[in-house]
Design an enzyme around this catalytic site. Structure first.
Site, short mmCIF file in Angstrom:
data_model
loop_
_atom_site.label_atom_id
_atom_site.label_comp_id
_atom_site.label_asym_id
_atom_site.label_seq_id
_atom_site.Cartn_x
_atom_site.Cartn_y
_atom_site.Cartn_z
N ASP A 118 -1.49 -0.60 5.73
CA ASP A 118 -1.73 0.03 7.06
C ASP A 118 -3.09 -0.12 7.71
OD1 ASP A 118 -2.68 3.21 6.97
OD2 ASP A 118 -1.93 2.20 5.10
N ASP A 166 1.00 -1.05 -0.14
CA ASP A 166 0.08 0.00 -0.10
C ASP A 166 0.76 1.23 0.00
OD1 ASP A 166 -2.42 1.66 0.51
OD2 ASP A 166 -1.52 2.03 2.37
N ASP A 185 -0.27 5.26 0.85
CA ASP A 185 -0.48 6.10 1.93
C ASP A 185 -0.54 5.46 3.24
OD1 ASP A 185 -1.01 8.16 0.25
OD2 ASP A 185 -2.94 7.52 -0.49
#
Length: 224
Positions: free
Chosen positions: A170, A10, A12
């Site tokens: 995250d 991922d 961001d």
């Protein structure tokens, strides 16, 4: 013969700390459409989703036309923000070192992100990361996470089985996407969702730093 494996990141909240820019752009978008001011914690919750989907979560009472209008206003605000000298989205500690180590160990690298293709290209330019990622899946070409299409296309790009792929992210969206695609799922604790949310969504391991990333990915894929 060396076993090929793919680490899909991922962006961001995992590789870059982008929350300030995202919250600022969403606040501008809401203001442009007289929607008030979103709470920063609400905006952080939807980081990782594709933009229109994120707007629908933030504004569940609004019709799809408003979600699309907010998304377009957000894009305009973000484009303007990129021209400012202090708009850099910094890499989290240890990112480049982790990418270097994975490549030294023979891993292929990929991205799966709710960012647009344009946003990813800007990030790669800013941090000199061009050429590092063999597959890049963005919100422009795929359904929003947690739909598993991004990981399915990444697997097809690299000619790999899902058992040879690990998703690193995250948010619960990343972990749920990995679970749906039946890839490995490794969470990171420094992003925008809690440890409990990551675990409930299917994280096999949650990292506090990237220091032992290669060992963790080896263990998740059964290499050691």
């Amino acid at each position: 013969m060396t076993r090929l494996r793919l680490a899909v990141f991922d962006v961001d909240g995992t590789l870059v700390d982008s929350q300030h820019n995202i919250v600022s752009a969403m606040t501008s978008a809401w203001g442009n459409l007289n929607l008030g001011i979103p709470r920063p914690d609400q905006v952080r919750r939807i980081i990782g989703l594709s933009l229109v989907e994120a707007c629908s979560v933030l504004l569940p009472w609004a019709p799809p036309s408003v979600h699309r209008a907010v998304a377009e206003s957000y894009k305009e605000a973000f484009r303007a923000m990129r021209l400012l000298p202090d708009s850099m989205e910094p890499l989290f500690p240890g990112v480049k070192e982790a990418l270097d180590m994975l490549e030294e160990e023979g891993w292929l690298l990929g991205l799966a992100t709710g960012k647009s293709r344009r946003g990813v290209e800007s990030l790669l330019d800013a941090h000199d990361l061009h050429g590092r990622f063999i597959t890049i899946q963005t919100a422009d070409d795929n359904p929003s996470k947690p739909d598993p299409t991004m990981l399915k296309r990444a697997a097809a790009d690299c000619g790999l089985d899902f058992s040879d792929i690990v998703m690193i992210g995250d948010t619960a969206y990343d972990m749920a996407m990995a679970s749906a695609a039946r890839t490995g799922a490794v969470g990171v604790s420094w992003g925008y969702h809690s440890l409990d949310e990551l675990n409930k969504a299917g994280a096999q391991v949650v990292l506090d730093t990237f220091d032992n990333l290669t060992e963790v990915l080896d263990a998740v894929t059964g290499e050691r």
